[in-house]
Enzyme design. Structure first.
Site, short mmCIF file in Angstrom:
data_model
loop_
_atom_site.label_atom_id
_atom_site.label_comp_id
_atom_site.label_asym_id
_atom_site.label_seq_id
_atom_site.Cartn_x
_atom_site.Cartn_y
_atom_site.Cartn_z
N GLY A 171 2.44 -47.31 45.76
CA GLY A 171 1.00 -47.49 45.51
C GLY A 171 0.48 -46.89 44.21
N TYR A 205 -0.08 -44.76 55.70
CA TYR A 205 -0.62 -44.82 54.33
C TYR A 205 -0.71 -43.38 53.81
CZ TYR A 205 -4.23 -46.07 50.77
OH TYR A 205 -4.97 -46.24 49.62
N LYS A 228 3.23 -46.87 53.08
CA LYS A 228 2.58 -47.18 51.81
C LYS A 228 2.43 -45.84 51.12
CE LYS A 228 -1.87 -48.44 49.86
NZ LYS A 228 -1.55 -47.57 48.74
N SER A 257 -4.43 -51.82 43.63
CA SER A 257 -5.69 -52.44 43.22
C SER A 257 -5.50 -53.38 42.05
CB SER A 257 -6.68 -51.34 42.82
OG SER A 257 -6.26 -50.68 41.64
N VAL A 316 1.66 -52.00 47.02
CA VAL A 316 0.27 -52.27 47.39
C VAL A 316 -0.60 -51.63 46.32
CG1 VAL A 316 -1.51 -52.01 49.17
CG2 VAL A 316 0.88 -51.91 49.83
N THR A 372 -8.56 -48.00 50.32
CA THR A 372 -9.30 -47.24 49.31
C THR A 372 -10.14 -48.16 48.45
OG1 THR A 372 -7.40 -45.74 49.23
CG2 THR A 372 -9.02 -45.55 47.45
N THR A 373 -9.48 -49.17 47.89
CA THR A 373 -10.15 -50.11 46.99
C THR A 373 -11.24 -50.89 47.73
OG1 THR A 373 -8.07 -50.30 45.79
CG2 THR A 373 -9.69 -52.04 45.41
N ASP A 415 0.44 -48.15 40.68
CA ASP A 415 0.79 -49.38 39.97
C ASP A 415 1.42 -49.11 38.59
OD1 ASP A 415 -0.80 -49.87 42.15
OD2 ASP A 415 -2.26 -51.09 41.11
N GLU A 416 0.94 -48.08 37.92
CA GLU A 416 1.41 -47.80 36.56
C GLU A 416 2.83 -47.23 36.55
OE1 GLU A 416 -1.12 -46.73 38.27
OE2 GLU A 416 -1.87 -44.78 37.65
N SER A 443 1.26 -43.72 48.15
CA SER A 443 0.39 -43.62 46.98
C SER A 443 0.41 -42.20 46.44
CB SER A 443 -1.05 -44.01 47.33
OG SER A 443 -1.15 -45.38 47.52
C1 LIG Z 1 -6.06 -43.96 44.26
C2 LIG Z 1 -5.93 -45.44 44.31
O1 LIG Z 1 -6.90 -46.15 44.45
N1 LIG Z 1 -4.73 -45.93 44.18
C3 LIG Z 1 -4.46 -47.33 44.19
C4 LIG Z 1 -3.65 -47.66 45.40
O2 LIG Z 1 -3.10 -46.83 46.12
C5 LIG Z 1 -3.72 -47.80 42.95
O3 LIG Z 1 -3.60 -49.21 43.01
C6 LIG Z 1 -4.43 -47.40 41.68
O4 LIG Z 1 -5.70 -47.97 41.66
C7 LIG Z 1 -3.66 -47.84 40.43
O5 LIG Z 1 -2.36 -47.35 40.48
C8 LIG Z 1 -4.32 -47.40 39.14
O6 LIG Z 1 -4.28 -46.01 39.02
C1 LIG Z 2 -4.55 -49.22 46.52
C2 LIG Z 2 -4.60 -49.26 47.94
O1 LIG Z 2 -3.63 -49.45 48.60
C3 LIG Z 2 -5.87 -49.15 48.56
O2 LIG Z 2 -6.84 -49.47 47.92
O3 LIG Z 2 -5.94 -48.74 49.71
#
Ligand SMILES: CC(=O)N[C@H](C=O)[C@@H](O)[C@H](O)[C@H](O)CO
Ligand SMILES: CC(=O)C(=O)O
Length: 320
Positions: free
Chosen positions: A199, A143, A173, A218, A216, A51-52, A201-202, A175
């Site tokens: 996934g 994922y 993974k 960002s 995992v 995603t990132t 982070d907070e 999220s």
């Molecule tokens: C939707 C999205 O990008 N999720 C990221 C990974 O899965 C997270 O790392 C978020 O960026 C992070 O938890 C902040 O909300």
């Molecule tokens: C946050 C994460 O795992 C992604 O960017 O795919």
């Protein structure tokens, strides 16, 4: 069955794909990026083209070149390089999986196809199975990111019997904020050596309590060191310090979420913190505003996440 040299655990940075102001991939900074993660953030695992990394906004040949660059520059420096190979087309996904195996990646991950969607578990498993079969020797991770794919099949249900269908399956993974689903993935697979990578982070501390074996995300690009302190406190059962670290991270994420936080903003923050130009995102995303960047910078400084000389002690809200 694929056997990883070592289970994927601890922090995994979801890599950003650096771009030039003209929207081309800036391969030239990836070497520096690897060194920054290892040396400044203590993060030695990466998740590429997710995603990132705007993986779904890149062409197939760009995805291959990005993966190659991470594998080349990460050699002897990074522990594990997992490539996200999910795509809407099974053929493309298989091509990417095969390519990841050829270049020597350590694993592949796949999201659910999200335009013509699998409507039940069997359909999704069948898709994943065909992708995994294109790289049978590589550890395979599902994922789960229902908010973005719209595929809401519960991970717990998907994992039930998954190794019978996908022998290379090594982990998840996850999220999503559904800790019932996540907890049941862990609880029902205790005998298996799966990696449970969270996934969000907070909320990582809550997932650690539920049995997450790693994460995992960002924010580990620039808050890796800080998050490692939380993991270490959790390991030594110092839950009150672990919670202070989580709250500290939350204060930052909460602040940016209110301003509007996504991949574009992650690129701006990482540029600020690392000094490595990540550039703008690719359309349809739009560059983070100057106002966002200024506000994020002030917050990073006040939380002591960014070295600064221009803030007086009184303006600081740094956590221990
Ligand atoms: C939707 C999205 O990008 N999720 C990221 C990974 O899965 C997270 O790392 C978020 O960026 C992070 O938890 C902040 O909300
Ligand atoms: C946050 C994460 O795992 C992604 O960017 O795919």
């Amino acid at each position: 069955m694929a056997s990883p040299k070592k289970k994927l655990q601890g922090l995994v940075a979801a890599t950003i794909t650096p771009m030039t102001e003209h929207g081309e991939i800036n391969f030239s900074v990836i070497g520096r990026y690897v060194d920054y993660l290892v040396e400044e953030q203590g993060v030695k695992n990466v998740f590429v083209n997710g995603t990132t990394g705007e993986g779904l906004s890149l062409s197939i040949s760009e995805r291959c070149r990005v993966a190659e660059e991470w594998v080349t520059k990460g050699r002897n420096k990074l522990d594990q390089i997992v490539i996200h190979v999910g795509a809407l087309s099974l053929k493309e996904s298989q091509e990417l999986a095969q390519h990841a195996a050829e270049i020597g990646a350590d694993g592949i991950a796949v999201i659910a196809p999200f335009f013509l969607k699998p409507w039940n578990k069997d359909a999704l498993i069948n898709f994943l199975k065909e992708v995994a079969a294109a790289a049978p020797a590589l550890p395979f991770y599902y994922y789960h990111i229902p908010a973005l794919t719209g595929v809401k099949i519960r991970a717990e249900e998907l994992l039930d019997g998954i190794q019978d269908k996908i022998p290379s399956f090594q982990g998840l993974k996850f999220s999503d904020t559904d800790l019932l689903d996540f907890g049941q993935c862990v609880d029902q697979n205790r005998q298996r050596q799966f990696a449970f990578l969270f996934g969000v982070d907070e909320q990582l501390l809550s997932a650690l309590v539920m049995g997450a074996t790693g994460a995992v995300g960002s924010t580990y690009n620039y808050l890796g060191k800080k998050t490692k302190q939380m993991l270490e406190a959790f390991e030594r059962k110092d839950f009150s310090s672990a919670l202070s670290h989580q709250f500290c991270i939350q204060r930052f994420i909460n602040f940016v979420v209110k301003l509007g936080f996504g991949v574009s903003q992650t690129k701006a923050i990482m540029t600020l913190v690392s000094g490595i130009p990540m550039g703008p995102p690719r359309l349809p995303l739009q560059k983070a505003s100057r106002e966002f960047t200024d506000n994020a910078e002030a917050k990073l400084k006040s939380l002591d996440f960014l070295s600064c000389t221009d803030l007086k002690g009184g303006d600081m809200e740094a956590c221990s």
